[in-house]
Design a protein around this motif. Structure first.
Motif, PDB file in Angstrom:
ATOM      1  N   LEU A 156      28.596  24.780 -35.278  1.00  0.00           N
ATOM      2  CA  LEU A 156      28.723  24.569 -36.696  1.00  0.00           C
ATOM      3  C   LEU A 156      27.801  25.564 -37.516  1.00  0.00           C
ATOM      4  N   ALA A 157      26.752  26.123 -36.714  1.00  0.00           N
ATOM      5  CA  ALA A 157      25.918  27.044 -37.790  1.00  0.00           C
ATOM      6  C   ALA A 157      26.481  28.361 -37.908  1.00  0.00           C
ATOM      7  N   GLU A 158      27.350  28.931 -36.460  1.00  0.00           N
ATOM      8  CA  GLU A 158      27.924  30.106 -36.524  1.00  0.00           C
ATOM      9  C   GLU A 158      29.134  29.882 -37.672  1.00  0.00           C
ATOM     10  N   LYS A 164      18.816  25.993 -35.854  1.00  0.00           N
ATOM     11  CA  LYS A 164      17.688  25.403 -36.149  1.00  0.00           C
ATOM     12  C   LYS A 164      17.853  25.012 -37.488  1.00  0.00           C
ATOM     13  N   THR A 165      18.631  25.341 -38.325  1.00  0.00           N
ATOM     14  CA  THR A 165      18.798  24.894 -39.787  1.00  0.00           C
ATOM     15  C   THR A 165      19.539  23.628 -39.538  1.00  0.00           C
ATOM     16  N   TRP A 173      18.395  19.918 -40.857  1.00  0.00           N
ATOM     17  CA  TRP A 173      19.278  18.910 -41.942  1.00  0.00           C
ATOM     18  C   TRP A 173      19.509  17.737 -41.045  1.00  0.00           C
ATOM     19  N   GLU A 174      19.864  17.549 -39.786  1.00  0.00           N
ATOM     20  CA  GLU A 174      20.140  16.464 -39.175  1.00  0.00           C
ATOM     21  C   GLU A 174      18.857  15.563 -38.928  1.00  0.00           C
ATOM     22  N   THR A 175      17.653  16.210 -39.068  1.00  0.00           N
ATOM     23  CA  THR A 175      16.554  15.313 -38.742  1.00  0.00           C
ATOM     24  C   THR A 175      15.742  15.184 -40.040  1.00  0.00           C
TER      25      THR A 175
END
Ligand SMILES: [Fe+2]
Length: 194
Positions: free
Chosen positions: A24-26, A33-34, A38-40
């Protein structure tokens, strides 16, 4: 809308799409890490990322922020389940097919709850051929008056604006099964079942 996108929503949607944090990051040009932050709940995506994020998660931005897919319930909406909203400042009246956030003159208006007609807010319906003369037995002064009469059936609404200078009466075509509503500026919304 009172909330921004939450970490739980991102995580659930990402997992449902079978994407890893890295994948998803890519796709949206951030680091894994971003996404993890967000998810935490240790960070929030910048507003400029909401559109690409929603797109990769297969949902609209509104749904992403809402936290759940929105179904268009208006497809099966029934006007009899509609709501009236009246602005206490300017008298504006709105009918909505379903729940809505309606604001007027800077005030958020609550959906009105209709009461059954009472002795001070009684109605008579006189039928002459296919016309129906509606009379609300109520004073019409500038301080206390009936501001509209409406006839609502499953698929249509007729709404007639009344003025304090006029009489509390009107003509409606009462076709089908429905309910007559009228609004008193002091006592609120009333319903008369036919
Ligand atoms: Fe009244």
């Amino acid at each position: 809308m009172n909330t921004y996108v939450t970490g739980n929503t991102i995580k659930q949607l990402r997992e449902a799409r079978g994407l890893t944090q890295t994948e998803l990051a890519e796709r949206i040009g951030v680091s894994s890490k971003t996404i993890s932050k967000w998810e935490t709940a240790k960070g929030l995506p910048d507003i400029s990322l909401l559109q690409p994020l929603a797109q990769e998660l297969g949902i609209s931005v509104i749904e992403l922020m809402n936290g759940e897919p929105i179904q268009n319930k208006n497809i099966s909406a029934n006007m009899l389940r509609g709501r009236f909203y009246v602005c206490p400042l300017c008298g504006n009246a709105v009918h909505s097919l379903g729940n809505a956030v309606v604001s007027c003159c800077g005030i958020t208006l609550p959906p009105l709850e209709a009461e059954q007609t009472d002795d001070d807010h009684a109605i008579t319906v006189e039928t002459v051929e296919d016309e129906h003369f509606i009379t609300v037995h109520h004073p019409m002064t500038k301080q206390h008056f009936i501001s509209f009469v409406a006839f609502v059936t499953a698929d249509r609404i007729q709404m007639v604006k009344l003025y304090p200078e006029g009489n509390a009466e009107t003509r409606l075509q009462l076709r089908g099964i429905g309910q007559i509503y009228f609004y008193c500026n002091r006592h609120g919304l009333f319903r008369h079942k036919r």
